[in-house]
Enzyme design. Structure first.
Site, PDB file in Angstrom:
ATOM      1  N   ASP A  11       0.875  -1.162   0.000  1.00 17.84           N
ATOM      2  CA  ASP A  11       0.000   0.000   0.000  1.00 17.84           C
ATOM      3  C   ASP A  11       0.922   1.224   0.000  1.00 17.84           C
ATOM      4  OD1 ASP A  11      -2.424   1.589   0.482  1.00 17.84           O
ATOM      5  OD2 ASP A  11      -1.588   1.855   2.487  1.00 17.84           O
ATOM      6  N   ASP A  13       0.066   4.949   0.960  1.00 22.98           N
ATOM      7  CA  ASP A  13      -0.095   5.922   2.052  1.00 22.98           C
ATOM      8  C   ASP A  13      -0.235   5.222   3.397  1.00 22.98           C
ATOM      9  OD1 ASP A  13      -0.115   8.074   0.168  1.00 22.98           O
ATOM     10  OD2 ASP A  13      -2.185   7.548  -0.308  1.00 22.98           O
TER      11      ASP A  13
END
Length: 171
Positions: A11, A13
């Site tokens: 991922d 952020d």
């Protein structure tokens, strides 16, 4: 059996970089502690890497594709190249097939870098990342941050306190 996984997908952020909500400014990109070292270690072992990221700011009209691309380019400038970037630009209400926890981003990333989902790890900071990994047949590792809900941590099949600890679960 292969010694190392085919790939590790991250991922963006809150996992690779500090979470700045709806960030369209590359100057605000700050790597998470240990991210560069973890990526160097994976690449040194020939493990393919990629990014799978919901970017609903585009669908919400808060960001442009160009802004997201500029932030992603800054991530690569700081952390090195990734084999694939898979982004969901849709609003959460759009009902798309790619928004995590749906599996499409993970499956597309695996296809793009010729990785088998069953030999791929997905590292993220929220339950949507775990759900996408499980739905795609990949192995999730949750690395909680202050925004991760306690019940998400409780439900996660694998958790690590930081990226370095997640790496130890992968290699």
């Amino acid at each position: 059996m292969d010694q190392y996984p085919d790939a590790v997908l991250f991922d963006r952020d809150g996992t690779l970089i500090e979470d700045v909500p709806y960030n369209g400014d590359p100057e605000r990109v700050r790597p998470m502690p240990g991210a560069l070292d973890v990526l160097r270690e994976l690449r040194a072992h020939g493990v393919r890497t990629g990014v799978v990221s919901n970017q609903s700011g585009i669908g919400r009209g808060l960001l442009t594709h160009a802004q997201v691309d500029a932030v992603n380019a800054r991530v690569e400038a700081l952390l090195g190249p990734f084999g694939t970037w898979q982004i969901c630009p849709h609003h959460p209400d759009d009902g798309c097939a790619c928004r995590k926890p749906a599996p499409a981003l993970v499956l597309r990333a695996c296809e793009a870098i010729n990785a088998r989902p069953g030999r791929t790890f997905v590292i993220g900071d929220i339950e949507a990342d775990v759900g996408a990994a499980l739905a795609a047949g990949a192995t999730p590792i949750l690395v909680p941050t202050p925004v991760t809900l306690p019940e998400e941590v409780d439900r996660a099949p694998r958790t690590a306190p930081d990226l370095a600890s997640a790496l130890a679960m992968v290699l």
